[in-house]
Design an enzyme around this catalytic site. Sequence first.
Site, PDB file in Angstrom:
ATOM      1  N   ARG A  52      18.894  89.644  34.552  1.00 39.39           N
ATOM      2  CA  ARG A  52      20.208  88.964  34.609  1.00 39.39           C
ATOM      3  C   ARG A  52      20.783  89.009  36.024  1.00 39.39           C
ATOM      4  O   ARG A  52      21.596  88.173  36.416  1.00 39.39           O
ATOM      5  CB  ARG A  52      21.187  89.582  33.592  1.00 39.39           C
ATOM      6  N   LYS A  82      19.153  67.098  33.715  1.00 46.79           N
ATOM      7  CA  LYS A  82      19.058  65.675  34.005  1.00 46.79           C
ATOM      8  C   LYS A  82      18.000  65.414  35.080  1.00 46.79           C
ATOM      9  O   LYS A  82      16.861  65.744  34.876  1.00 46.79           O
ATOM     10  CB  LYS A  82      20.442  65.144  34.384  1.00 46.79           C
ATOM     11  N   ASP A  85      30.411  67.829  41.093  1.00 46.31           N
ATOM     12  CA  ASP A  85      29.314  67.733  40.125  1.00 46.31           C
ATOM     13  C   ASP A  85      28.427  66.586  40.599  1.00 46.31           C
ATOM     14  O   ASP A  85      28.815  65.419  40.537  1.00 46.31           O
ATOM     15  CB  ASP A  85      29.888  67.472  38.717  1.00 46.31           C
ATOM     16  N   TYR A 141      32.543  64.414  32.859  1.00 50.38           N
ATOM     17  CA  TYR A 141      31.667  64.722  31.731  1.00 50.38           C
ATOM     18  C   TYR A 141      32.544  65.357  30.643  1.00 50.38           C
ATOM     19  O   TYR A 141      33.324  66.270  30.944  1.00 50.38           O
ATOM     20  CB  TYR A 141      30.593  65.689  32.215  1.00 50.38           C
TER      21      TYR A 141
HETATM   22  C1  LIG Z   1      24.934  66.862  31.170  1.00 48.09           C
HETATM   23  C2  LIG Z   1      26.008  67.053  32.151  1.00 48.09           C
HETATM   24  C3  LIG Z   1      26.686  68.287  32.265  1.00 48.09           C
HETATM   25  C4  LIG Z   1      26.410  69.450  31.342  1.00 48.09           C
HETATM   26  O1  LIG Z   1      25.104  69.912  31.432  1.00 48.09           O
HETATM   27  P1  LIG Z   1      24.295  70.653  30.252  1.00 48.09           P
HETATM   28  O2  LIG Z   1      23.013  70.989  30.913  1.00 48.09           O
HETATM   29  O3  LIG Z   1      24.188  69.703  29.121  1.00 48.09           O
HETATM   30  O4  LIG Z   1      25.091  71.863  29.856  1.00 48.09           O
HETATM   31  C5  LIG Z   1      27.656  68.404  33.248  1.00 48.09           C
HETATM   32  N1  LIG Z   1      27.961  67.360  34.059  1.00 48.09           N
HETATM   33  C6  LIG Z   1      27.339  66.163  33.957  1.00 48.09           C
HETATM   34  C7  LIG Z   1      27.727  65.068  34.879  1.00 48.09           C
HETATM   35  C8  LIG Z   1      26.345  65.971  33.006  1.00 48.09           C
HETATM   36  O5  LIG Z   1      25.738  64.780  32.926  1.00 48.09           O
END
Ligand SMILES: *Cc1c(COP(=O)(O)O)cnc(C)c1O
Length: 394
Positions: A59, A209, A184, A112
């Site tokens: 961790r 993603k 983000d 998101y």
């Molecule tokens: C999918 C997504 C998240 C969250 O990610 P997870 O891996 O599903 O927890 C945050 N921001 C954006 C822009 C996303 O597309």
Amino acid sequence: MKDIQNKGMMTRIIHAGQHVDPQTGAVSTPIYQTSTFAFKDADHGAACFGGAPGYKYTRLGNPTTEALENNIATLEHGCGALGAASGMAAVNMVYLTLLGQGAHAVATESLYGPSRMILESEYPRFGVESSFVDSSDPQNVAAAMRDNTKLVYVETPANPTLILTDIKACAEIAHEKGALLAVDNTFASPYLQNPLELGADIVLHSMTKFINGHTDVVAGIVVAKEPEVLARLRKVHYNMGGTMDPHQAWLVLRGVKSLGLRMERAQENALKLATFLEKHPKISWIRYPGLESHPQHELMRRQMRGGGAVMSFGVKGGLEAGKTLINNVQVPALAVSLGGIESLIEHPASMTHAGIPQEERMAAHISDDLVRIAVGCETYADLEADMARVLDMI
Ligand SMILES: *Cc1c(COP(=O)(O)O)cnc(C)c1O
């Protein structure tokens, strides 16, 4: 590899953070599937816990996870990175580190879904207030700043509206008030946009993603520009526990190697499909940053290296026509998520953003007819033929 920071993008993607294993010569970074690490003796253990280099407990750091963290930190031009169990664990790491009793955050309105929901419904319990603004105009961000604003949090391109935010302008606005700017960068990936180079302090990704890119792992990461910010994030993250597992990190290391190849191909397909849809009589509107008709196409050229692989559009006939479309396409899967090697299509008003009241959705430019497609790497002719066939049915 020496001097990796100054190598080309593809070389950095493939090699940064990774070393041939000195003991065995293994070229692929091994999976250090262990929860704990033995110390040589009591003094060594004490030194490691005192801050000397060395692994203690997974961790608190693991060599496989660290290889991935160093890779993404290099791609984003940061001082270091922290792998997280999911994208949301990464978002929360940033919120929890920077926000507390009496603090205020300014954020993009069309974030998101869960990134907005936790700021709206969970953080007020800890005395945190947030303002959601249309950050496509930096003046709206400036107007929302308060003396107690600690964080400006933007998503660009934003999900699912594909609206862009000027990162450089927002960095100046945040810094003037002593706040930090976090971006983000999930939709662009480090291949197309590097917020730290534009003045942001923190960049984060859902690696679920584009970075992993194979629709088989959920993971996140946070990259900091300055060591002081990284140390604050690390302290919260290691103790809150949303850290990565080494096997998960290895899968993402495997996925990221093809990031450049996938982005090039997906983006090429996306631009062709957007150009096709824009001219189609059944399409009422389309938003794709790579099209000259996108209202912020100039900003895309300034801060990104391409329009990416996600677009949203409206089908004439509204919600019903949109449903016919997503129910009949055969190449893209009807699924949330994006950034995979395969195309995915979804309808935010009935799926990802259904939990947001309609008025708020409309205010955030998420209309009922909005269909989002994340274009993958398939043969382009098949994507277009599939879409043409279904549009003819409407
Ligand atoms: C999918 C997504 C998240 C969250 O990610 P997870 O891996 O599903 O927890 C945050 N921001 C954006 C822009 C996303 O597309």
